[in-house]
Design an enzyme around this catalytic site. Structure first.
Site, PDB file in Angstrom:
ATOM      1  N   ASP A   9      -5.935  64.367   9.744  1.00 42.67           N
ATOM      2  CA  ASP A   9      -7.352  63.516   9.260  1.00 42.67           C
ATOM      3  C   ASP A   9      -7.624  62.225  10.209  1.00 42.67           C
ATOM      4  O   ASP A   9      -7.997  61.060   9.587  1.00 42.67           O
ATOM      5  CB  ASP A   9      -7.511  63.076   7.759  1.00 42.67           C
ATOM      6  CG  ASP A   9      -7.302  64.564   7.154  1.00 42.67           C
ATOM      7  OD1 ASP A   9      -7.249  65.594   7.615  1.00 42.67           O
ATOM      8  OD2 ASP A   9      -7.268  64.300   5.623  1.00 42.67           O
ATOM      9  N   LYS A 107     -10.716  71.267   5.914  1.00 40.74           N
ATOM     10  CA  LYS A 107     -10.141  71.101   4.488  1.00 40.74           C
ATOM     11  C   LYS A 107     -11.127  70.520   3.443  1.00 40.74           C
ATOM     12  O   LYS A 107     -11.756  69.497   4.188  1.00 40.74           O
ATOM     13  CB  LYS A 107      -8.781  70.728   4.332  1.00 40.74           C
ATOM     14  CG  LYS A 107      -8.420  69.453   4.673  1.00 40.74           C
ATOM     15  CD  LYS A 107      -7.042  69.172   4.695  1.00 40.74           C
ATOM     16  CE  LYS A 107      -6.852  67.713   4.967  1.00 40.74           C
ATOM     17  NZ  LYS A 107      -7.421  66.858   4.192  1.00 40.74           N
ATOM     18  N   CYS A 152      -2.711  63.101   2.461  1.00 37.53           N
ATOM     19  CA  CYS A 152      -2.951  64.295   3.005  1.00 37.53           C
ATOM     20  C   CYS A 152      -1.387  64.321   3.809  1.00 37.53           C
ATOM     21  O   CYS A 152      -1.341  65.581   4.052  1.00 37.53           O
ATOM     22  CB  CYS A 152      -4.142  64.220   3.853  1.00 37.53           C
ATOM     23  SG  CYS A 152      -5.664  64.325   3.017  1.00 37.53           S
TER      24      CYS A 152
HETATM   25  C1  VGL Z   1      -7.435  61.568   2.112  1.00 37.29           C
HETATM   26  C2  VGL Z   1      -7.934  60.944   0.172  1.00 37.29           C
HETATM   27  C3  VGL Z   1      -9.315  61.836   0.122  1.00 37.29           C
HETATM   28  C4  VGL Z   1      -6.487  61.739   3.395  1.00 37.29           C
HETATM   29  C5  VGL Z   1      -8.684  62.645   2.079  1.00 37.29           C
HETATM   30  O1  VGL Z   1      -6.577  61.986   4.310  1.00 37.29           O
HETATM   31  O2  VGL Z   1      -5.262  61.167   2.928  1.00 37.29           O
HETATM   32  N1  VGL Z   1      -7.458  61.112   1.132  1.00 37.29           N
HETATM   33  N2  VGL Z   1      -9.446  62.728   1.173  1.00 37.29           N
END
Ligand code: VGL
Ligand code: ZN
Length: 198
Positions: A9, A107, A152
């Site tokens: 991410d 995702k 994540c």
């Molecule tokens: C994430 C919160 C919501 C992350 C993704 O990448 O850690 N955290 N969506």
């Protein structure tokens, strides 16, 4: 047996100025790029939510970001709207070298369920397909970097270890949100479940 670097991410919304900015998030980009050459495969994950996703506080009347709700699959943190499919915030950080990526796995696209882990949605049973990709390509050793350490990255690392992969998290190439002790919990949970913290 080959190895893979999994970059979690590394998207604009998780970097300073983004909707769910992780402090110092963009600082890891040069180090992540430099690490790619040490791996047979590079895999990027991309948080990819439809507008109005159930993990957004704005989808729940009377709730604010960082409140908790009970979902059918368990407790869920509510987040600011982030990583909406096709938006600039959902794009990878512009300095991230995406050319080396063999696979980009998205995702969080199911409207009613969040997905922190690169392997399973938050019900801990719906697979993303990443396990099959790794196994069919003979990849057994994984190194994880990215955002956020305590969500994540941690969920992905623990699932990978549980599935029998050899897993290292490069702490210096991750950054955390750290909500109510979530970073300490994540580090403890990863270490207790066989993840190497380097
Ligand atoms: C994430 C919160 C919501 C992350 C993704 O990448 O850690 N955290 N969506
Ligand atoms: Zn998300």
């Amino acid at each position: 047996m080959s190895n893979a670097l999994i970059v979690i991410d590394l998207q604009n919304d998780f970097c300073p100025g983004g909707a769910l900015a992780v402090p110092d998030g963009e600082a890891i980009v040069p180090g992540v790029n430099a690490l790619m050459d040490e791996f047979d495969s590079v895999i990027l994950t991309q948080d990819w939510h439809p507008a109005g996703h159930s993990s957004f506080a704005s989808s729940h009347a009377g709730k604010a970001p960082y409140d908790m709700v009970d979902m059918p699959y368990g407790p869920q943190v509510l987040w600011p709207d982030h990583c909406v499919q096709g938006s600039p915030g959902a794009a990878f950080h512009s300095d991230l070298d995406t050319t080396r990526a063999n696979l980009i796995i998205r995702k969080g696209y199911s409207p009613d369920i969040d997905s922190y882990s690169a392997f399973f949605e938050n019900d801990q049973t719906t697979p993303t397909g990443l396990e099959g990709y790794l196994r069919t390509r003979g990849i057994s050793r994984l190194t994880l970097v990215g955002l956020a350490t305590d969500f994540c990255v941690s969920y992905s690392a623990r699932d990978a270890a549980r599935l029998g992969f050899s897993v290292t998290v490069r702490r210096d190439l991750c950054r955390a949100i750290d909500l109510d002790g979530s970073l300490a919990n994540a580090l403890e949970g990863m270490a207790a479940n066989g993840v190497t913290l380097a």
